[in-house]
Write a protein that holds these residues in place. Sequence first.
Motif, PDB file in Angstrom:
ATOM      1  N   GLY A  10       0.865  -0.995   0.402  1.00  0.00           N
ATOM      2  CA  GLY A  10       0.273  -0.125   0.345  1.00  0.00           C
ATOM      3  C   GLY A  10       0.564   1.710  -0.067  1.00  0.00           C
ATOM      4  O   GLY A  10       1.651   1.162  -0.552  1.00  0.00           O
ATOM      5  N   ASP A  27      -3.527  -2.905  -0.062  1.00  0.00           N
ATOM      6  CA  ASP A  27      -4.102  -3.047  -0.993  1.00  0.00           C
ATOM      7  C   ASP A  27      -4.889  -4.270  -1.019  1.00  0.00           C
ATOM      8  O   ASP A  27      -3.771  -4.544   0.282  1.00  0.00           O
ATOM      9  CB  ASP A  27      -2.874  -3.299  -2.011  1.00  0.00           C
ATOM     10  N   ASN A  62      -6.933  -0.173   6.070  1.00  0.00           N
ATOM     11  CA  ASN A  62      -5.247   0.270   7.020  1.00  0.00           C
ATOM     12  C   ASN A  62      -4.770  -0.175   7.921  1.00  0.00           C
ATOM     13  O   ASN A  62      -5.593  -0.924   8.473  1.00  0.00           O
ATOM     14  CB  ASN A  62      -6.113   1.456   6.750  1.00  0.00           C
TER      15      ASN A  62
END
Length: 171
Positions: A10, A27, A62
């Motif tokens: 990410g 991701d 996240n």
Amino acid sequence: MNKQDFIRLGYIVKAVGTKWELRISVDGSNTDAFANSNFLFIDIDDNLVPYYITSIKQQASNVTVTLEDVQSSEEQEELLNCEVYLPNSSVPNVKQELNVLLNYKVSDKNVGTIGAIQHIINNPSQSLFEINNNGQVLLMPAVDEFIVSIDHDRKIIFTNAPEGLFDINRK
């Protein structure tokens, strides 16, 4: 360090709080990849720089981390939008294999070039490729039955998807 030995998970999207935390947009659903990691690697000017993780908070899409060497808002700001990597060996195999395919082009036997994989959605039952088709998002199950071959040198996935699959999301 060779980027081929790492997987992009990410990028840093936000500086958080007064403890110099950083929020990483992950991701797919690879937030669990951080669970057993003491270090992460941040791409700074095309170099992977290791950072020691002092704390970590996992959310659905996240992760918020505190890094040992980030001690000011200026240091936080310098890392915004930088990509985050972990060594291949620290990422669960199935998700690792799929994440390698990020940004690969999808070319279908019947339809031709579809677009590039911009995201991988890892669901418990089945993972999906999110493909950017001229600004429109198309979803394709990431299953062996649809994948004919993968050319890693040219970064192309050749598929033979069922008729109409790519028309489902089109207007």
